[in-house]
Design a protein around this motif. Sequence first.
Motif, PDB file in Angstrom:
ATOM      1  N   UNK A 300      83.375  15.826  -9.495  1.00 50.69           N
ATOM      2  CA  UNK A 300      82.759  17.356  -9.996  1.00 50.69           C
ATOM      3  C   UNK A 300      83.892  17.648 -11.044  1.00 50.69           C
ATOM      4  N   UNK A 301      83.458  17.713 -12.345  1.00 50.51           N
ATOM      5  CA  UNK A 301      84.560  18.122 -13.189  1.00 50.51           C
ATOM      6  C   UNK A 301      84.940  19.527 -13.474  1.00 50.51           C
ATOM      7  N   UNK A 302      84.276  20.636 -13.034  1.00 49.74           N
ATOM      8  CA  UNK A 302      84.681  21.758 -12.950  1.00 49.74           C
ATOM      9  C   UNK A 302      83.883  22.819 -11.877  1.00 49.74           C
ATOM     10  N   UNK A 303      84.419  23.744 -11.232  1.00 44.34           N
ATOM     11  CA  UNK A 303      83.577  24.494 -10.403  1.00 44.34           C
ATOM     12  C   UNK A 303      82.534  25.352 -11.275  1.00 44.34           C
ATOM     13  N   UNK A 304      81.746  25.959 -10.494  1.00 43.51           N
ATOM     14  CA  UNK A 304      80.409  26.723 -11.056  1.00 43.51           C
ATOM     15  C   UNK A 304      79.305  26.000 -10.534  1.00 43.51           C
ATOM     16  N   UNK A 305      78.171  26.128 -11.323  1.00 43.59           N
ATOM     17  CA  UNK A 305      76.917  25.704 -11.039  1.00 43.59           C
ATOM     18  C   UNK A 305      76.865  24.059 -10.893  1.00 43.59           C
ATOM     19  N   UNK A 306      76.348  23.592  -9.841  1.00 41.74           N
ATOM     20  CA  UNK A 306      76.004  22.089  -9.686  1.00 41.74           C
ATOM     21  C   UNK A 306      74.735  22.112  -8.804  1.00 41.74           C
ATOM     22  N   UNK A 307      73.670  21.293  -9.015  1.00 39.31           N
ATOM     23  CA  UNK A 307      72.591  21.124  -7.971  1.00 39.31           C
ATOM     24  C   UNK A 307      72.966  19.984  -7.124  1.00 39.31           C
ATOM     25  N   UNK A 308      72.877  20.248  -5.685  1.00 37.27           N
ATOM     26  CA  UNK A 308      72.769  19.640  -4.708  1.00 37.27           C
ATOM     27  C   UNK A 308      71.414  18.843  -4.578  1.00 37.27           C
ATOM     28  N   UNK A 309      71.600  17.474  -4.628  1.00 34.26           N
ATOM     29  CA  UNK A 309      70.464  16.881  -4.629  1.00 34.26           C
ATOM     30  C   UNK A 309      70.361  15.492  -3.818  1.00 34.26           C
ATOM     31  N   UNK A 310      69.464  15.196  -3.174  1.00 33.73           N
ATOM     32  CA  UNK A 310      69.373  13.881  -2.162  1.00 33.73           C
ATOM     33  C   UNK A 310      68.082  13.548  -1.788  1.00 33.73           C
ATOM     34  N   UNK A 311      68.034  12.540  -0.989  1.00 30.24           N
ATOM     35  CA  UNK A 311      66.857  12.042  -0.469  1.00 30.24           C
ATOM     36  C   UNK A 311      66.372  12.231   0.967  1.00 30.24           C
ATOM     37  N   UNK A 312      65.391  12.537   1.652  1.00 30.09           N
ATOM     38  CA  UNK A 312      65.251  12.362   3.237  1.00 30.09           C
ATOM     39  C   UNK A 312      63.829  11.660   3.426  1.00 30.09           C
ATOM     40  N   UNK A 313      63.974  11.153   4.534  1.00 28.96           N
ATOM     41  CA  UNK A 313      62.571  10.207   4.871  1.00 28.96           C
ATOM     42  C   UNK A 313      62.569  10.397   6.467  1.00 28.96           C
ATOM     43  N   UNK A 314      61.431   9.923   7.108  1.00 29.20           N
ATOM     44  CA  UNK A 314      61.178   9.741   8.394  1.00 29.20           C
ATOM     45  C   UNK A 314      60.275   8.558   8.610  1.00 29.20           C
ATOM     46  N   UNK A 315      60.393   7.636   9.474  1.00 31.79           N
ATOM     47  CA  UNK A 315      59.365   6.784   9.920  1.00 31.79           C
ATOM     48  C   UNK A 315      58.324   7.273  10.616  1.00 31.79           C
ATOM     49  N   UNK A 316      58.520   8.449  11.206  1.00 32.26           N
ATOM     50  CA  UNK A 316      57.483   9.260  11.945  1.00 32.26           C
ATOM     51  C   UNK A 316      56.471   9.817  11.255  1.00 32.26           C
ATOM     52  N   UNK A 317      56.575  10.004   9.928  1.00 29.33           N
ATOM     53  CA  UNK A 317      55.583  10.787   9.265  1.00 29.33           C
ATOM     54  C   UNK A 317      56.410  11.438   8.015  1.00 29.33           C
ATOM     55  N   UNK A 318      55.959  12.926   7.857  1.00 27.95           N
ATOM     56  CA  UNK A 318      56.394  13.493   6.716  1.00 27.95           C
ATOM     57  C   UNK A 318      57.495  14.197   6.797  1.00 27.95           C
ATOM     58  N   UNK A 319      58.527  14.443   5.869  1.00 25.67           N
ATOM     59  CA  UNK A 319      59.598  15.389   6.016  1.00 25.67           C
ATOM     60  C   UNK A 319      59.201  16.795   5.927  1.00 25.67           C
ATOM     61  N   UNK A 320      59.399  17.599   7.230  1.00 30.61           N
ATOM     62  CA  UNK A 320      59.023  18.956   7.387  1.00 30.61           C
ATOM     63  C   UNK A 320      60.160  19.652   6.504  1.00 30.61           C
ATOM     64  N   UNK A 321      61.256  19.532   6.636  1.00 33.40           N
ATOM     65  CA  UNK A 321      62.243  20.553   5.989  1.00 33.40           C
ATOM     66  C   UNK A 321      63.524  20.090   5.878  1.00 33.40           C
ATOM     67  N   UNK A 322      64.416  20.212   4.967  1.00 30.30           N
ATOM     68  CA  UNK A 322      65.728  19.575   4.706  1.00 30.30           C
ATOM     69  C   UNK A 322      66.800  20.910   4.713  1.00 30.30           C
ATOM     70  N   UNK A 323      67.701  20.741   5.508  1.00 27.96           N
ATOM     71  CA  UNK A 323      68.726  21.800   5.571  1.00 27.96           C
ATOM     72  C   UNK A 323      70.157  21.306   4.997  1.00 27.96           C
ATOM     73  N   UNK A 324      70.623  22.296   4.045  1.00 28.99           N
ATOM     74  CA  UNK A 324      72.082  21.897   3.512  1.00 28.99           C
ATOM     75  C   UNK A 324      72.930  22.603   4.032  1.00 28.99           C
ATOM     76  N   UNK A 325      74.368  22.263   4.322  1.00 29.75           N
ATOM     77  CA  UNK A 325      75.347  22.862   4.732  1.00 29.75           C
ATOM     78  C   UNK A 325      76.496  22.617   3.919  1.00 29.75           C
ATOM     79  N   UNK A 326      77.177  23.838   3.332  1.00 33.28           N
ATOM     80  CA  UNK A 326      78.147  23.449   2.456  1.00 33.28           C
ATOM     81  C   UNK A 326      79.647  23.961   3.360  1.00 33.28           C
ATOM     82  N   UNK A 327      79.628  24.039   4.635  1.00 28.72           N
ATOM     83  CA  UNK A 327      80.678  24.485   5.403  1.00 28.72           C
ATOM     84  C   UNK A 327      80.908  23.691   6.518  1.00 28.72           C
ATOM     85  N   UNK A 328      80.605  22.293   6.439  1.00 29.07           N
ATOM     86  CA  UNK A 328      80.797  21.493   7.279  1.00 29.07           C
ATOM     87  C   UNK A 328      79.937  21.649   8.759  1.00 29.07           C
TER      88      UNK A 328
END
Length: 411
Positions: A300-328
């Motif tokens: 990351x070149x500098x502090x400030x705005x960044x969009x967290x991005x990723x992919x999620x998936x499940x072999x059992x069906x649809x992804x219902x929800x993705x939760x993100x932690x930025x504090x471990x």
Amino acid sequence: MSQSTRRGFLSLGVASGALLGALRPSSLLAQAQTVARALGRGVSAYGERSRFETTTRLLRDSRHPEASSSRTPLQDLQGTLTPSPLHFERHHAGIPDIDPSSHRLLIHGLVDRPLELSLAELRRLPAESRIHFLECSGNSGALWREASVAAAHTTRGTAQSTHGLTSSGEWEGVPLSVLLNEAGVRPEGTWLVAEGADASRMTRSVPLTKALDDTFVAYGQNGEALRPAQGYPLRLFVPGWEGNISIKWLRRIEVVDRPYMTREETSKYTDLLPDGRARRFTFVMEAKSVITHPSGGQRLTNPGYHQLRGIAWSGRGRVQRVEISTDGGRSWEVAELQGPVLPRAHTRFRLDWTWDGSEVVVQSRCIDETGYTQPTREELIAARGLRSGYHNNAIQSWKVSPDGTVENIYV
Ligand code: CO
């Protein structure tokens, strides 16, 4: 603040200062440089990407590339579909060179009418196309080992090296139920054995219930024929299940009355537990996710705005929800899912984020429509020990250091 409120503020310009702080002011000179003064290249019969785009698959260092793997550069991809030339590979005896005009699919065993089908005959039958992920059950396997071994991976792990054995595509073919219905499965037929035409004769047992549910015989990938590395001209596609069972270069389906305990479901693709017993026929790839930005190897070149991005998936069906932690993992926030959210498909998630420049650990966890929640690495090890490398769907942790570098860590 809710997502919709945040978006409202963005459109009203309240957060525009934060966004512009991450960008350079405009330059009229730079704009002038982007205008061509001469004719460019003409049309071509088969396209290629810009010479400035250089992302590639990551090859496993192996003396035997015919029995090796290559990984998808998840951190460089956009959206949810993997370009066919970047789909991960895993071969056991190399990629056979098959002439589709002489290839046949044999369906036999416990059936009333054995069938031998050419590609032309298969293409005449009712077809379906579906978007699905395909994940090797060995994906993220190296992250599971003892801490001393895993330590070697902590500084060099990237989303590609740790999670790149999953890819996605739009696959077209014939539902296996159509073929089995034509062949007429006898009452005692409860399993299939599917066999590939490669030199390893890759062979797996598939329960008839799954074969009749959503399994199909695929000849198309992302709008064109399957790539040779993906089984050209024909592969089995078993949605949501470990990649190995979606037999490539499919030549034979035998209806049988039990699983056949092939090499690939006895010495391989079983999960050794702490007490020495093995989990067998662990087919489903369970809910999983990974943040691809920021991820290992990026900066990351500098502090400030960044969009967290990723992919999620499940072999059992649809992804219902993705939760993100930025504090471990102490607190979690719900990410925005990019629709349409399809069953057994990579799902793109995003979350607006302001990095304050301090050391942070970012994580994502996937909850699927069955209510199953992606486990922590600690929870997975408690349940399954450290002897297995298959089916590691633990939460991935990336540490962002004050200098902006990002690396894989275990928390
Ligand atoms: Co398994």
